[in-house]
Structure formats: C-alpha cells, structure tokens
Design an enzyme around this catalytic site. Structure first.
Site, PDB file in Angstrom:
ATOM      1  N   ARG A 101       6.283  -2.384  -4.745  1.00  0.00           N
ATOM      2  CA  ARG A 101       6.566  -0.999  -4.901  1.00  0.00           C
ATOM      3  C   ARG A 101       8.122  -0.922  -5.509  1.00  0.00           C
ATOM      4  O   ARG A 101       8.990  -1.612  -4.726  1.00  0.00           O
ATOM      5  CB  ARG A 101       6.211  -0.025  -3.940  1.00  0.00           C
TER       6      ARG A 101
ATOM      7  N   HIS B 297       1.473  -8.742  -0.948  1.00  0.00           N
ATOM      8  CA  HIS B 297       2.133  -7.611  -0.299  1.00  0.00           C
ATOM      9  C   HIS B 297       3.487  -8.246   0.134  1.00  0.00           C
ATOM     10  O   HIS B 297       4.456  -7.763   0.562  1.00  0.00           O
ATOM     11  CB  HIS B 297       1.389  -7.087   0.687  1.00  0.00           C
TER      12      HIS B 297
ATOM     13  N   TYR C 112      13.473   4.562   4.488  1.00  0.00           N
ATOM     14  CA  TYR C 112      12.609   3.485   5.427  1.00  0.00           C
ATOM     15  C   TYR C 112      13.498   2.741   6.287  1.00  0.00           C
ATOM     16  O   TYR C 112      14.689   2.044   5.558  1.00  0.00           O
ATOM     17  CB  TYR C 112      11.719   2.891   4.453  1.00  0.00           C
TER      18      TYR C 112
ATOM     19  N   ARG D 126       4.389   2.578  14.703  1.00  0.00           N
ATOM     20  CA  ARG D 126       4.543   3.784  14.218  1.00  0.00           C
ATOM     21  C   ARG D 126       3.463   4.739  13.989  1.00  0.00           C
ATOM     22  O   ARG D 126       3.237   5.876  14.402  1.00  0.00           O
ATOM     23  CB  ARG D 126       5.355   3.797  12.851  1.00  0.00           C
TER      24      ARG D 126
ATOM     25  N   ASN E 113       0.708  13.494   3.272  1.00  0.00           N
ATOM     26  CA  ASN E 113      -0.006  12.440   4.312  1.00  0.00           C
ATOM     27  C   ASN E 113      -1.471  12.862   4.306  1.00  0.00           C
ATOM     28  O   ASN E 113      -2.436  11.870   3.809  1.00  0.00           O
ATOM     29  CB  ASN E 113       0.465  12.410   5.645  1.00  0.00           C
TER      30      ASN E 113
ATOM     31  N   HIS F 271       9.551   1.165   9.455  1.00  0.00           N
ATOM     32  CA  HIS F 271       8.785   0.308   8.429  1.00  0.00           C
ATOM     33  C   HIS F 271       8.867  -1.067   8.726  1.00  0.00           C
ATOM     34  O   HIS F 271       8.331  -1.825   8.117  1.00  0.00           O
ATOM     35  CB  HIS F 271       9.267   0.716   6.995  1.00  0.00           C
TER      36      HIS F 271
ATOM     37  N   ARG G 209      -1.271   0.754  -4.094  1.00  0.00           N
ATOM     38  CA  ARG G 209      -2.093   2.230  -4.155  1.00  0.00           C
ATOM     39  C   ARG G 209      -0.916   3.138  -4.632  1.00  0.00           C
ATOM     40  O   ARG G 209       0.296   3.111  -3.942  1.00  0.00           O
ATOM     41  CB  ARG G 209      -2.471   2.533  -2.760  1.00  0.00           C
TER      42      ARG G 209
END
Length: 773
Positions: free
Chosen positions: A444, A504, A537, A633, A118, A661, A474
């Site tokens: 993704r 997204h 997730y 979160r 991270n 998530h 990304r």
C-alpha cells in the site's frame, strides 16, 4: 472477572523483559525508560464495558510439538473464541473513544466514523459465508444458521449503540458549539430558498428517477451507494400505476453541504444531501403523489476472487474484476428507521436478503461519510492538538544515510518519529550517482505517492529499479495496478510476486558502488510505504547495512522475481517457508525450558492472533510455565486466563489515538533473549498464503529500546488498554496494571502508552534541535 489489581500475577514484572540487555543499552534501561514513558500522564478512571466474545462453534485439538512428544501430556481439546465476534468486539473498543468526553468533539465523531467504515469492510469481506449458510439452513460447520443469527444480533447491537451516541450525545454537543446539520423542518424560509437553489443548480441535473415496470426492471445498485425508494400515487404518462421509483444519488455529490454565512444566523450550518433530495422529491414527480419513501444503501460482498492458476495476465484479470466489485452479492441493507414495512420488504426481496440483514437506522445511512463534517469544520479547539512527528532521533537532517548506517543500524518509531526519514533515505539513493540499483516491495503506497515519484526519477537517472507490486492489496488494487503500469512504461522491472501468494513483506534494498566493491543498504518495515498512514499508524522502520540481513533481502528479491529456489537465509524467517514453523519451534523450546525450571517469557505484539497451531503452541508453553503476554490490537481467538488452561497467558488490546500496527515478538530463556520485528500477524493467511518476513534486532541498545517502547510501555498502559478475561469479555484498564513493580513510577497510577511516547519524542526532538542550534 477480578479487577486487574486483585488478579494473581501471571508473569514476571514487565520491567524485567530486557534483563539480559540492560547493561549493553547504556542509559536506555527498562527502569529509566519506563520512568520516562509514564512521566506527566494523568490518572483517568472509566467504567469498563465491552461485550463478551462468543466461543467458536468447534473445538480445536492442541497438536503436540513434533520435536518433543512429551508435550502431549498437557494437550487437552480447547475451544477458541469466535473470530468474527472478536472483530466486532474490537470495533466496540474503538467506539469507546467516541464515548469519551475528554476526547475533543471532532475526534469523537471521527472514531464513530471509523467504526462505520470498519463495519462496511467487515460486511464486504466477512459476512457472506454466514449469510449463505443462514439462507441454506446449514446447521453444521463453521458457518451455520446459528452463526449468522449470532453475528447479526451482535452487529445490530453495535449499530444501535452508534446511532444512540450520534443522536443523544454527539449532535447535541455540536449544537452547543453552534454547529448543526439542519433538517428541512428546521430551516427558515431563507434557508429553504438557498437549499432549493442549490438543488436546482447542483443536484437535479444529475438525478434520473427510474420507474419500475416490465421494461424498466430494478436497476443495478452499486455497493454502498446512496439511493431513495419512493412509492407514488396516481398514474404515469401512459396511464399505468407503476408506483415504485428508484432515485440514485451520484457519488460525485458531497454528502454534506455547508450553508453560507448569509443564511446561517451566526451559526455553522450544514445540510445533508439526503435531506436536500428528500425535500424536493415531490418536484421530481409532477402529476404524481409522493407517498412512502426512504433512503437506502446496500453493502455487497467485495473481496476479489481471481483464480491465479487459470489466468494468463493477473493484472488484466484483476482490472476486469474491479469493474464488477461494486455489484457483488448483497449482504446488508440499510434503510431509514421510518421506512414503511412494504418498502423494506420489497427491497429485501430485490436483494435476496433475509430480515436479519435489514438495518433500520435513526440518521444518515452512511455514518462514515460524516468524516466530511470533521474535514469541513475550522474548529481547532475541537480537535486533537497537532502532533508534529520529530525527525528520527538517530538521524541528523543533511547527514549521509550511507555514512550513518556504516556505523550501525537505525530504528524509526512511527508516527512518533517522521516517515520523512525513510523518504530521505530513498531520496539520497536516487540522487547518489554511486547507487546502481534499487529494489522495493509495494503493498500500500496510496494514489499520490512521493515514493513512486522517486522510483520514477531513479529510472530516469539510469538506475536499475525492480519493484515487486502486490496487485491484490485489498481495496488498493486499482492504485497498485496504475503504479505498476506507470513504472513498466518508463522501463522499471515490475514483478507481481508469486502466484497464489500476496507479497506483504516490506523491503527496500539499495546497492551502491563503494571503491572496488558493491555494498547493500536496506530498509525493513512492519508497515506500509504510505506517507499518509505513516502519520496515523504505529510502525517500526529498520534501516541497516548489516551484510547478513541485506544478503537475505537480496535473496528474497531474487526469489520473488525469478521463482528460483530460495537459499538458506542467514537471519530472516520467511513465510510461507519457515516463518510459521520457526515461531512454533521458538514457543515450544521455551516450553521445554520452563518445564526444566528455567525462567522464560514471551511478549508478542501484533494486530491479530487467529492461527490455530500457534495458539496451541502458546497454550502448551503456558501450561509448562512460560509467562506470556500478548498485545493484540484486533481479532484474538485465544481464550486468556482460563483456569487450568491459559492461567499464564494474558491478552490485552491497546486502542489509542494512532492505529497500533507494529509487530514485535520477544522471547526470553533465562538471560538469553531474542526480539523479532515482522510484517506478519499470527494468522494462518499470513503464515501460509503470503510472502511475509520476520527479522531479528541484534543490536542490544536497539533491542532494549523496542522492549521499552513497544512492549513495556503497553503492558503498563492504564488508560487505553483492555484486558481479555476468561469469560471472553474485554475490560478497560483504569490503572497502571504493573504499579508497585520494580521500575514502575511511584507517582503516576495510570498512563496511556501512546501519549507518553508522544511526550517522549517531542522532548527528544526539542533537545536535539536545541543542541544543533
């Protein structure tokens, strides 16, 4: 900050969230569900520790709601918390899991590695503006010398805590289990001989030291690559001194090597690649004396910037940009703690970095690579027990999805329920000859994806396949470009969404011929179409045949492909058009209702909250009397529990075994309640620079299930939750924060929501399996 038990109640009982829908929900009432999610949990108490989140450099005025000028009355200027420090604070909460002694040892190491990973991304994406401002001497604006210095200080403290934990707790504990990463000085002759043979066979052929002189300038050093800098004595083959040598360690080599049993003395031994190279530096420079040396690693700014308005082919432009990503502006330099000052200064000068960007570490310069240790160890007792996700409880294996969805919508709560349900839906659509068209968004999905294979098979079977691929996801750009090219090559219609906006939203729409009509079936999700992350997730998948919702999905797909004007949607909120304004309007409407004496409530669960206007509307609503709970979160810039400003707003962060998530937004005015699922966090980028969706869950039973599992359980979490105080400090909760309220368990004082949900779904799966047998 008072302990949670002593703080005044700022909202109605969590169990009252679903008051309007409990009768419709049958046995899935909030009281019953809360009893279920708390059953069997242990009471665990920890001392809370977390650094404060500093204030942002500038105040943010609260804008009044256009629909009601009277909301101006309580609209003072207030100061947001600093976003970047909030991100670091989130990583401190993740690091807390690595400190917990009840967590299995390998998992503690994984959490340590997650924090390092991270931090890598944080520096790659967030650090450059601070660094540039610091180097330029700027003292005004969002990014300044002061912001750079504060951020560097906070990051250095976090890194120091990481390495202290690694050296003082984790590695000594691994040693008690006979697991060691042994240095050159600890190796016996047999082990040194094996390492030497490994070096000669596997490593030396790939190393080419580069001596620095006018003909050999400082080499290009790739982002996050492992390197050595060496100072040599004596002269080279041409009689020159050129003392500095750079040795690049190829990425293809493993960073940890397990030693064979014949030299391990009954233990599990590993050697680090850096240690192998370090032990053989002298042999790489015959006739020269090796003096000071150090491993080093540079992190570079890696956010791709492409002017979409000025490129003819976005895919080609991004592929070219990927070639340069590894050599962007340097933002951080990591060296060994023992690195000589002269070498450190030399490297800082080469990378044009200030002293604050130098990180001296007591151990490997890339802790994230220690995930290899976790992967190599065959020690099940040192891991979390495997969690086999149950097949979605509302589905039956082998049952037709189309028949099931004609009877009503289905929710899948991942990873407690398996993503296999989503794959099975697509698989049936691909194999069904009555299915004519499949449309899907891809953000993704991973480099090895069964979902992509299914879409390819759909094309082969003659179905119309349209895929909206987001090329700018990304660090997944390359995988998505490859999938786009593959699908195009076999005849699928591939589009890249809207110029300037990331797509997204997560949608999968199936069109099927049924008699003389066409019928649509859809899947909407808060997460990604990636089977691997679907096991890690928490997300909500929503399968539906609702004609109004699927018509909205069709309209969005047409809009993305054709850029045509978007018609008025039936139920969906779509960014960047109306998602933001509808959220603000919903919040402001509750503020008006609360001012008129109505009982009102907002509970919103998301990954991040940083949008100024939404925050201002929440503060306005809270001052009008709306009771607000925010489950955020990660980064949150809203200052909670500030007397006279945000008394009615509570903010908590839940960090568990799985990455939180799911995005769930709940609004209640008296007996009237609504609940939305969404792909969007409450961030300006999501609202203004992305294609995002929010959609309502209208079935009362499904809505109550989401209230119970995604909201109530997390508001009662007394083990993995952290509450944000007025002082900007996150304090770990050590008891059921709503104990004593209606619906709370009379026995269990503290539970973790994720652990309780794992137990719930495991038991449901067992019951269903038993009934099917």
């Amino acid at each position: 900050m008072k302990p949670a038990a002593d703080r005044p109640e700022t909202g109605p009982p969590a169990s009252s969230l679903g008051a309007a829908s409990q009768h419709a929900a049958g046995s899935e009432t909030s009281r019953d569900s809360h009893g279920t999610v708390t059953r069997g949990a242990d009471t665990v108490i920890f001392q809370p520790t977390c650094s404060p989140v500093p204030l942002a450099p500038e105040s943010v005025p609260m804008s009044p709601a256009p629909a009601d000028p009277s909301l101006d009355v309580a609209a003072p200027t207030f100061t947001l918390l600093d976003r970047d420090h909030s991100i670091l604070s989130f990583n401190e909460r993740v690091l807390d899991w690595a400190h917990r002694k009840e967590v299995p040892l390998i998992e503690r190491l994984r959490y340590l590695c997650i924090v390092s990973s991270n931090l890598d991304e944080f520096f790659e994406v967030r650090a450059a503006p601070h660094l540039i401002a610091g180097s330029a001497g700027d003292h005004k604006g969002t990014y300044t010398v002061e912001s750079f210095e504060r951020l560097a200080e906070a990051a250095h403290k976090l890194v120091a805590r990481q390495y202290a934990l690694y050296n003082d707790e984790l590695m000594p504990t691994f040693a008690t289990h006979g697991i060691h990463i042994i240095s050159h000085g600890e190796r016996n002759p047999a082990q040194r001989k094996w390492v030497s043979e490994y070096f000669e066979r596997e490593v030396r052929p790939l190393l080419i030291p580069v001596g620095l002189d006018p003909a050999h300038p400082f080499p290009q050093v790739a982002n996050k690559s492992l390197n050595f800098i060496v100072r040599l004595g004596g002269k080279d083959a041409f009689g020159r001194e050129n003392p500095i040598q750079i040795v690049k360690l190829p990425r293809v080599l493993p960073r940890l090597i397990k030693m064979p049993a014949k030299v391990s003395d009954g233990k599990t031994l590993f050697v680090a690649l850096s240690s192998v190279v370090r032990a053989h530096l002298a042999s790489m420079f015959p006739g020269r004396e090796v003096g000071d040396f150090s491993q080093f690693r540079v992190t570079r700014h890696s956010d791709l910037a492409v002017d979409e308005e000025d490129v003819k082919n976005l895919r080609t432009a991004l592929r070219q940009g990927l070639q340069h990503r590894h050599y962007g502006q340097a933002v951080r330099l990591e060296v060994s703690a023992s690195c000589a000052e002269s070498l450190a200064s030399f490297l800082l000068a080469q990378f044009n970095l200030p002293l604050e960007a130098l990180y001296r570490v007591h151990g490997p310069v890339n802790l994230a690579r220690l995930t290899q240790l976790a992967d190599l160890l065959d020690e099940p007792q040192l891991r979390f027990p495997p969690y086999p996700a149950s097949y979605p409880v509302a589905l039956s294996p082998g049952q037709s999805f189309f028949e099931r969805l004609q009877r009503g919508d289905v929710l899948i709560h991942q990873p407690f329920e398996s993503f296999e349900g989503v794959l099975a839906f697509l698989r049936e659509a691909v194999l069904d000859p009555q299915v004519l068209a499949i449309k899907q968004t891809i953000y993704r999905t991973g480099a090895d994806s069964e979902m992509m294979d299914l879409l390819r098979e759909a094309v082969r079977r003659g179905k119309e396949v349209t895929v909206v691929v987001e090329l700018k996801a990304r660090f997944d750009e390359e995988a998505n470009i490859n999938w786009a090219e593959m699908l195009e090559s076999i005849g699928a219609q591939v589009v890249y969404g809207v110029v300037g906006l990331k797509t997204h939203a997560k949608m999968l729409l199936v069109t099927r011929r049924e008699g003389k009509q066409l019928r649509r079936y859809g899947h909407l999700s808060t997460g990604n179409y990636n089977p691997r992350t679907a096991r890690l997730y928490t997300d909500i998948s929503h399968l539906t045949a609702d004609p109004m919702l699927t018509a909205d999905m069709e309209a969005v797909f047409v809009h993305l492909a054709s850029q045509s004007r978007l018609p008025k949607l039936n139920r969906m909120w779509l960014a960047p058009f109306d998602l933001h304004k509808n959220i603000v309007a919903q919040i402001d409407a509750l503020g008006l209702a609360a001012a008129a004496g109505q009982s009102t409530r907002i509970v919103a669960k998301m990954n991040a909250l940083t949008d100024d206007e939404i925050i201002a509307s929440l503060v306005r609503a809270g001052q009008k009397g709306v009771k607000i709970d925010l489950i955020v979160r990660g980064a949150c810039t809203l200052p909670a529990q500030v007397p006279g400003l945000t008394d009615n707003i509570r903010v908590r962060s839940v960090i568990g075994r799985f990455l939180e998530h799911s995005r769930v937004f709940y609004f209640r005015n008296g007996e009237d309640e609504s609940l939305y699922l969404s792909s969007a966090d409450w961030m300006n980028r999501n609202m203004m620079r992305r294609i995002e969706l929010a959609w309502p869950v209208t079935d009362p039973g499904l809505r109550q299930r989401l209230i119970d599992e995604c909201l109530v359980a997390y508001l009662h979490d007394g083990r993995d939750a952290w509450d944000l105080g007025a002082d900007g400090i996150y304090t770990r909760v050590d008891h059921d924060t709503h104990s004593g309220e209606a619906g709370a368990s009379p026995v269990v004082e503290a539970h973790g929501a994720q652990a309780a949900l794992m137990n719930r779904y495991a038991s449901r799966g067992h019951l269903r399996d038993a009934s099917s047998n």
